[in-house]
Write a protein that holds these residues in place. Structure first.
Motif, PDB file in Angstrom:
ATOM      1  N   TYR A   1      44.358  46.366  39.443  1.00 58.59           N
ATOM      2  CA  TYR A   1      44.341  47.510  40.361  1.00 58.59           C
ATOM      3  C   TYR A   1      43.514  48.609  39.725  1.00 58.59           C
ATOM      4  O   TYR A   1      43.303  48.623  38.514  1.00 58.59           O
ATOM      5  CB  TYR A   1      45.765  47.977  40.685  1.00 58.59           C
ATOM      6  N   ALA A   2      43.067  49.545  40.573  1.00 57.20           N
ATOM      7  CA  ALA A   2      42.132  50.560  40.068  1.00 57.20           C
ATOM      8  C   ALA A   2      42.829  51.855  39.695  1.00 57.20           C
ATOM      9  O   ALA A   2      42.481  52.480  38.683  1.00 57.20           O
ATOM     10  CB  ALA A   2      41.061  50.844  41.109  1.00 57.20           C
ATOM     11  N   GLY A   3      43.821  52.288  40.495  1.00 54.26           N
ATOM     12  CA  GLY A   3      44.329  53.635  40.233  1.00 54.26           C
ATOM     13  C   GLY A   3      45.781  53.873  40.581  1.00 54.26           C
ATOM     14  O   GLY A   3      46.420  54.754  40.003  1.00 54.26           O
ATOM     15  N   ASN A   4      46.311  53.127  41.521  1.00 55.09           N
ATOM     16  CA  ASN A   4      47.649  53.447  42.028  1.00 55.09           C
ATOM     17  C   ASN A   4      48.739  52.823  41.139  1.00 55.09           C
ATOM     18  O   ASN A   4      49.272  51.743  41.418  1.00 55.09           O
ATOM     19  CB  ASN A   4      47.762  52.947  43.487  1.00 55.09           C
TER      20      ASN A   4
ATOM     21  N   LYS B   1      45.138  47.309  34.783  1.00 53.10           N
ATOM     22  CA  LYS B   1      44.364  48.401  35.385  1.00 53.10           C
ATOM     23  C   LYS B   1      42.949  48.428  34.833  1.00 53.10           C
ATOM     24  O   LYS B   1      42.758  48.586  33.624  1.00 53.10           O
ATOM     25  CB  LYS B   1      45.064  49.729  35.085  1.00 53.10           C
ATOM     26  N   TRP B   2      41.979  48.194  35.692  1.00 46.63           N
ATOM     27  CA  TRP B   2      40.602  48.484  35.306  1.00 46.63           C
ATOM     28  C   TRP B   2      39.760  48.687  36.551  1.00 46.63           C
ATOM     29  O   TRP B   2      40.155  48.324  37.656  1.00 46.63           O
ATOM     30  CB  TRP B   2      40.017  47.415  34.374  1.00 46.63           C
ATOM     31  N   ASN B   3      38.597  49.284  36.310  1.00 48.38           N
ATOM     32  CA  ASN B   3      37.660  49.590  37.385  1.00 48.38           C
ATOM     33  C   ASN B   3      36.648  48.444  37.486  1.00 48.38           C
ATOM     34  O   ASN B   3      35.837  48.253  36.571  1.00 48.38           O
ATOM     35  CB  ASN B   3      36.957  50.924  37.063  1.00 48.38           C
ATOM     36  N   VAL B   4      36.682  47.707  38.583  1.00 46.96           N
ATOM     37  CA  VAL B   4      35.782  46.550  38.706  1.00 46.96           C
ATOM     38  C   VAL B   4      34.316  46.966  38.727  1.00 46.96           C
ATOM     39  O   VAL B   4      33.427  46.144  38.483  1.00 46.96           O
ATOM     40  CB  VAL B   4      36.088  45.678  39.952  1.00 46.96           C
ATOM     41  N   ALA B   5      34.052  48.241  39.003  1.00 47.26           N
ATOM     42  CA  ALA B   5      32.661  48.714  39.035  1.00 47.26           C
ATOM     43  C   ALA B   5      32.069  48.853  37.632  1.00 47.26           C
ATOM     44  O   ALA B   5      30.865  49.051  37.490  1.00 47.26           O
ATOM     45  CB  ALA B   5      32.589  50.055  39.766  1.00 47.26           C
ATOM     46  N   ASP B   6      32.922  48.736  36.621  1.00 50.78           N
ATOM     47  CA  ASP B   6      32.473  48.924  35.234  1.00 50.78           C
ATOM     48  C   ASP B   6      32.486  47.570  34.511  1.00 50.78           C
ATOM     49  O   ASP B   6      33.544  46.953  34.366  1.00 50.78           O
ATOM     50  CB  ASP B   6      33.423  49.928  34.546  1.00 50.78           C
ATOM     51  N   TYR B   7      31.300  47.129  34.056  1.00 57.80           N
ATOM     52  CA  TYR B   7      31.218  45.788  33.451  1.00 57.80           C
ATOM     53  C   TYR B   7      32.054  45.680  32.180  1.00 57.80           C
ATOM     54  O   TYR B   7      32.802  44.701  31.998  1.00 57.80           O
ATOM     55  CB  TYR B   7      29.756  45.404  33.137  1.00 57.80           C
ATOM     56  N   ASP B   8      31.941  46.674  31.313  1.00 59.69           N
ATOM     57  CA  ASP B   8      32.651  46.586  30.030  1.00 59.69           C
ATOM     58  C   ASP B   8      34.164  46.594  30.222  1.00 59.69           C
ATOM     59  O   ASP B   8      34.891  45.857  29.564  1.00 59.69           O
ATOM     60  CB  ASP B   8      32.218  47.732  29.094  1.00 59.69           C
TER      61      ASP B   8
ATOM     62  N   SER C   1      35.699  45.529  32.857  1.00 63.37           N
ATOM     63  CA  SER C   1      36.059  44.229  33.441  1.00 63.37           C
ATOM     64  C   SER C   1      36.120  43.163  32.349  1.00 63.37           C
ATOM     65  O   SER C   1      37.074  42.376  32.289  1.00 63.37           O
ATOM     66  CB  SER C   1      35.043  43.810  34.509  1.00 63.37           C
ATOM     67  N   ALA C   2      35.099  43.134  31.499  1.00 64.73           N
ATOM     68  CA  ALA C   2      35.045  42.107  30.459  1.00 64.73           C
ATOM     69  C   ALA C   2      36.217  42.240  29.490  1.00 64.73           C
ATOM     70  O   ALA C   2      36.853  41.238  29.123  1.00 64.73           O
ATOM     71  CB  ALA C   2      33.708  42.187  29.714  1.00 64.73           C
ATOM     72  N   SER C   3      36.537  43.477  29.089  1.00 60.08           N
ATOM     73  CA  SER C   3      37.654  43.615  28.139  1.00 60.08           C
ATOM     74  C   SER C   3      38.987  43.361  28.832  1.00 60.08           C
ATOM     75  O   SER C   3      39.912  42.798  28.234  1.00 60.08           O
ATOM     76  CB  SER C   3      37.623  44.962  27.410  1.00 60.08           C
ATOM     77  N   GLY C   4      39.101  43.730  30.112  1.00 58.63           N
ATOM     78  CA  GLY C   4      40.325  43.435  30.869  1.00 58.63           C
ATOM     79  C   GLY C   4      40.530  41.939  31.012  1.00 58.63           C
ATOM     80  O   GLY C   4      41.638  41.414  30.822  1.00 58.63           O
ATOM     81  N   ILE C   5      39.456  41.237  31.309  1.00 55.95           N
ATOM     82  CA  ILE C   5      39.540  39.779  31.461  1.00 55.95           C
ATOM     83  C   ILE C   5      39.928  39.126  30.128  1.00 55.95           C
ATOM     84  O   ILE C   5      40.732  38.186  30.085  1.00 55.95           O
ATOM     85  CB  ILE C   5      38.197  39.240  32.031  1.00 55.95           C
TER      86      ILE C   5
END
Ligand code: CAA
Length: 240
Positions: A33-36, A53-60, A62-66
């Motif tokens: 999820y992004a914010g809620n 929680k991470w912002n899918v618009a941000d590659y880094d 996303s990569a660290s979240g994954i």
């Protein structure tokens, strides 16, 4: 077979239904999820599905979240790129910011979500990529030049990924939901929404679970020969 599944935007709306259905099918699910925070905590408490929680618009991010998800649950075999936003405005009023936010989240977000898991899928010779597009990527929509561009872009992404992944046991498919009863559709002014429902031959909005069931099938081992396709689930509102 039980696998690890990642669902972006997986704690609300269509994404929540997808997370729940994949869990019910026996998979270990991570929902982003992004914010809620509140909605995500409630979702985890109710379903037992872990949220990240991470912002899918941000590659880094996303990569660290994954990487965190894979450390917690294991290698991701199923990825559902579902996270998306609207910033509707007639084109003559659309700002550069409204254009860019939607491109960054809905289109680049798909790249950022699939790209980090792709090498592992290739190595393991198995993968299921499902991208949640939209009827409005197929037909266009008044006040959605930005959104329709991203949702049409999704179809190009899966058709290309399908060709690249096929030999490695990876499928990539898109689902184009029509108008589904979620917060996104409920945010449309009531009068406009009523006129939209009047254009749906089924006479109703779709339910998130109706999309989730399509995802479960496309993510299954049984769906291995369905690759690069688009499933329309729109109550007969539009045919390609
Ligand atoms: N087709 C043709 N004309 C339309 C129209 C449509 N679908 N919708 C609005 N118009 C017209 C209006 O009648 C109005 O015309 P007049 O100026 O002659 O009165 C004009 O276009 C709009 O002018 P406004 O100044 O009122 O527009 P606005 O800047 O206030 O914007 C809006 C309003 C953003 C367009 C609002 O009406 C809206 O949100 N519409 C819904 C858009 C939509 O369907 N979005 C889909 C969201 S759901 C989703 O995206 C999920 C999914 O994947 C399916």
């Amino acid at each position: 077979m039980s696998r690890v599944a990642l669902v972006t935007g997986g704690s609300r709306g269509i994404g929540a239904a997808i997370s729940i259905a994949l869990k019910a099918a026996g998979h270990k699910v991570a929902a982003t999820y992004a914010g809620n925070d509140e909605a995500a905590a409630k979702f985890t408490a109710e379903t037992g599905i872990k949220t990240y929680k991470w912002n899918v618009a941000d590659y880094d991010e996303s990569a660290s979240g994954i990487a965190r998800v894979e450390a917690d649950l294991g290698p991701i075999d199923i990825v559902v790129a579902n996270a998306g936003i609207t910033r509707d405005a007639p084109f003559h009023k659309m700002t550069r910011d409204q254009w860019q936010q939607v491109i960054d989240t809905n289109l680049t977000g798909v790249f950022n979500t699939v790209h980090p898991v792709w090498p592992g899928m290739r190595e393991r010779k198995f993968g299921r990529v499902v991208v949640i597009s939209s009827i409005n990527g197929q037909k266009g929509q008044f006040a959605q030049v930005n959104y329709a561009a991203t949702k049409a872009g999704d179809l190009g992404i899966v058709k290309s990924l399908a060709q690249e992944g096929a030999r490695a046991g990876i499928t990539a498919n898109a689902i184009c939901p029509g108008y589904i009863a979620t917060d996104m559709v409920m945010a449309v002014p009531e009068k406009v929404r009523e006129s939209i429902i009047a254009q749906i031959p089924a006479g109703r909005l779709g339910e998130p679970e109706e999309i989730a069931r399509c995802v479960v099938f496309l993510a299954s081992d049984d769906a291995g020969f369905i690759n690069g396709s688009t499933i329309s689930a729109n109550g007969a509102q539009f045919f390609v």
